[in-house]
Design an enzyme around this catalytic site. Structure first.
Site, PDB file in Angstrom:
ATOM      1  N   GLU A 187       0.822  -1.210   0.000  1.00 19.24           N
ATOM      2  CA  GLU A 187       0.000   0.000   0.000  1.00 19.24           C
ATOM      3  C   GLU A 187       0.856   1.261   0.000  1.00 19.24           C
ATOM      4  O   GLU A 187       1.473   1.607   1.009  1.00 19.24           O
ATOM      5  CB  GLU A 187      -0.936   0.026   1.206  1.00 19.24           C
ATOM      6  CG  GLU A 187      -1.869   1.226   1.171  1.00 19.24           C
ATOM      7  CD  GLU A 187      -2.878   1.230   2.298  1.00 19.24           C
ATOM      8  OE1 GLU A 187      -3.849   2.004   2.191  1.00 19.24           O
ATOM      9  OE2 GLU A 187      -2.702   0.487   3.284  1.00 19.24           O
ATOM     10  N   GLU A 286     -12.114   1.847   3.750  1.00 22.17           N
ATOM     11  CA  GLU A 286     -11.185   2.306   4.784  1.00 22.17           C
ATOM     12  C   GLU A 286     -11.291   3.818   4.967  1.00 22.17           C
ATOM     13  O   GLU A 286     -10.399   4.583   4.603  1.00 22.17           O
ATOM     14  CB  GLU A 286      -9.754   1.893   4.450  1.00 22.17           C
ATOM     15  CG  GLU A 286      -8.882   1.927   5.704  1.00 22.17           C
ATOM     16  CD  GLU A 286      -7.416   1.696   5.408  1.00 22.17           C
ATOM     17  OE1 GLU A 286      -6.785   0.994   6.198  1.00 22.17           O
ATOM     18  OE2 GLU A 286      -6.903   2.238   4.409  1.00 22.17           O
TER      19      GLU A 286
END
Length: 312
Positions: A187, A286
């Site tokens: 990420e 998220e």
């Protein structure tokens, strides 16, 4: 990692009551058919705590609320830190509901204190130990993806050397995960300029260097809007190495429709591209809720109904 406009009415009845049932490909169990209030085209994955005002604090009740409202996946960054009994209980209920497990974060999978860019054996050992533990958790909760962040820049080393160190460490992690059919998703983040991994093309380069199905990109649209913009072209360029998506509007890191990102277009583009390639992605939610209380949770669901309402 976690931190709408005017909303009109509660969204719960917008899509009507239709059968959700066995709509998830790849589930080994045969969950009972349930009456889901919304039929989403994509696999959106809420996290625990997102609907506590509507479902209460019990995790199983939250899972039921998610499934009842059409959400077919869950992500839980802190899954590795949960007691084994709780992990098993969550997995059992998700199987019953026909929900897929999204990402969890590999414990000490690379951070500022033990950055993989440094190439130090003690840091790599911490990372590899985290990968080994992640295998057991993934088996327990039927997960296929786990988040890894390589850590901060090692500023006394040239960038090419740092990149090589990261690739070497990730190759060793992939050797642990690949035999089990598991994938670490890297990420790139916008939280601080000290982070080594910042853009999707940089992450693409590293994945190509690792050259394993066990190492792919976690394309968090919120972070990439902040760091690079040009979202759909970057998704296209990196498509072959993307394993997972995450959602958050910018600014604010709340649900779609609260910021500048045209999520309806992003979702439509990725849905059509995935369908053409016989692929399916989990989209981790998220982000926070733009408004408090039950009303805020209903507004969040409404935002997903609106953003998912693209024509196919």
């Amino acid at each position: 990692m976690i931190q709408r406009r005017d909303f009109v009415k509660s969204t719960l009845g917008l899509a009507g009551a239709t059968l959700a049932g066995n709509s998830l490909a790849g589930n080994e169990s045969s969950p009972p058919q349930t009456m889901a209030k919304n039929q989403f085209k994509l696999l959106y994955a809420p996290h625990f705590g997102m609907f506590t005002n509507s479902a209460g604090k019990d995790l199983i009740d939250q899972l039921k609320f998610m499934a009842d409202n059409g959400f077919k996946a869950l992500e839980d960054n802190g899954m590795m830190g949960r007691p084994v009994e709780e992990q098993e209980k969550i997995a059992k209920e998700m199987a019953r509901l026909g929900m897929k497990m999204g990402v969890f974060v590999v414990d000490k999978g690379g951070n500022g204190a033990n950055t993989l860019a440094a190439g130090k054996k003690e840091y790599i050992d911490i990372f590899l130990n985290g990968c080994k533990k992640a295998v057991e958790v993934a088996k327990r909760v039927n997960a296929k993806f786990m988040t890894v962040v390589p850590g901060d820049f090692q500023r006394d080393l040239p960038i090419g050397i740092q990149t090589g160190n990261v690739i070497d460490a990730l190759r060793r992690g992939a050797e642990i995960l690949e035999p089990h059919g598991l994938t670490m998703v890297l990420e790139p983040l916008s939280d601080t300029p000290n982070l080594f991994l910042r853009t999707s093309d940089q992450t693409y380069e590293i994945c190509r260097g690792v050259n394993s199905p066990a190492c792919k990109i976690l394309f968090d649209v919120y972070h990439m809007q902040k760091n690079e913009g040009h979202i759909i072209p970057h998704i296209n360029w990196c498509w072959s190495e993307i394993g997972y998506f995450q959602i958050g509007d910018n600014p604010g890191r709340k649900e779609p429709t609260t910021g500048e990102i045209n999520y309806k277009n992003v979702f439509k583009h990725c849905y059509e591209k995935a369908k053409a390639n016989n692929q399916e992605f989990i989209w981790g939610m998220e982000h926070g809720n733009a408004f408090p209380g039950k009303e805020g949770e209903m507004a969040l669901i409404k935002a997903y109904v609106e953003s998912d309402s693209f024509a196919v």
